[in-house]
Design a protein around this motif. Structure first.
Motif, PDB file in Angstrom:
ATOM      1  N   TYR A  25      27.643   8.844   2.640  1.00 12.04           N
ATOM      2  CA  TYR A  25      27.389   7.457   2.276  1.00 12.04           C
ATOM      3  C   TYR A  25      27.646   7.329   0.784  1.00 12.04           C
ATOM      4  CZ  TYR A  25      25.486   6.932   6.897  1.00 12.04           C
ATOM      5  OH  TYR A  25      25.344   6.890   8.259  1.00 12.04           O
ATOM      6  N   LEU A  59      15.966   6.943   5.050  1.00 11.35           N
ATOM      7  CA  LEU A  59      16.944   5.867   5.155  1.00 11.35           C
ATOM      8  C   LEU A  59      16.992   4.988   3.915  1.00 11.35           C
ATOM      9  CD1 LEU A  59      16.285   4.819   8.848  1.00 11.35           C
ATOM     10  CD2 LEU A  59      18.086   6.308   7.973  1.00 11.35           C
ATOM     11  N   HIS A  67      18.592   0.139   1.659  1.00 14.82           N
ATOM     12  CA  HIS A  67      18.714   0.855   2.921  1.00 14.82           C
ATOM     13  C   HIS A  67      20.087   1.521   2.981  1.00 14.82           C
ATOM     14  CE1 HIS A  67      19.092   1.448   7.291  1.00 14.82           C
ATOM     15  NE2 HIS A  67      17.769   1.518   7.260  1.00 14.82           N
ATOM     16  N   ARG A  68      20.167   2.606   3.726  1.00 12.77           N
ATOM     17  CA  ARG A  68      21.416   3.367   3.843  1.00 12.77           C
ATOM     18  C   ARG A  68      22.572   2.520   4.371  1.00 12.77           C
ATOM     19  NH1 ARG A  68      21.314   8.409   7.802  1.00 12.77           N
ATOM     20  NH2 ARG A  68      21.552   6.747   9.319  1.00 12.77           N
ATOM     21  N   SER A  69      22.280   1.500   5.176  1.00  7.82           N
ATOM     22  CA  SER A  69      23.338   0.678   5.758  1.00  7.82           C
ATOM     23  C   SER A  69      24.099  -0.144   4.719  1.00  7.82           C
ATOM     24  CB  SER A  69      22.765  -0.255   6.826  1.00  7.82           C
ATOM     25  OG  SER A  69      21.864  -1.160   6.230  1.00  7.82           O
ATOM     26  N   ARG A  73      30.138   3.780   4.328  1.00  5.25           N
ATOM     27  CA  ARG A  73      30.136   4.963   5.174  1.00  5.25           C
ATOM     28  C   ARG A  73      31.520   5.577   5.189  1.00  5.25           C
ATOM     29  NH1 ARG A  73      29.825   5.701  11.427  1.00  5.25           N
ATOM     30  NH2 ARG A  73      28.599   7.602  11.540  1.00  5.25           N
TER      31      ARG A  73
END
Length: 87
Positions: A25, A59, A67-69, A73
């Motif tokens: 990430y 996360l 947040h990781r999102s 990616r």
């Protein structure tokens, strides 16, 4: 082969090993100025987990708090070097 033959061989396809993928990430892409109609990112270059693997804190990014999102990616396919031959 007898009646207990491998199902992958029964339909004419060879059994394949599952491909291992490495996921990283990278930079944070969260737009912090979206509520006012602008565009501003915080400059976080790479995700760093805040806690241990398997916890909710894993996360969240320790650097920017997102947040990781929100982080880009990047998937890399891990190649199997045992199947290659050198000659």
């Amino acid at each position: 082969m007898g009646p207990q033959q491998d199902r992958s061989m029964a339909n004419g396809t060879a059994a394949r090993k599952p491909e291992t993928k490495v996921v990283h990430y990278r930079e944070c892409q969260r737009n912090h100025a979206a509520t006012i109609g602008g565009y501003a990112v915080d400059g976080c270059r790479e995700f760093m987990a805040s806690g241990a693997e398997g916890t909710a804190a894993a996360l969240m990014c320790a650097a920017c708090g997102c947040h990781r999102s929100f982080h880009r990616r990047e998937v890399e396919a891990e190649c199997d070097r045992s199947s290659t031959t050198s000659g």
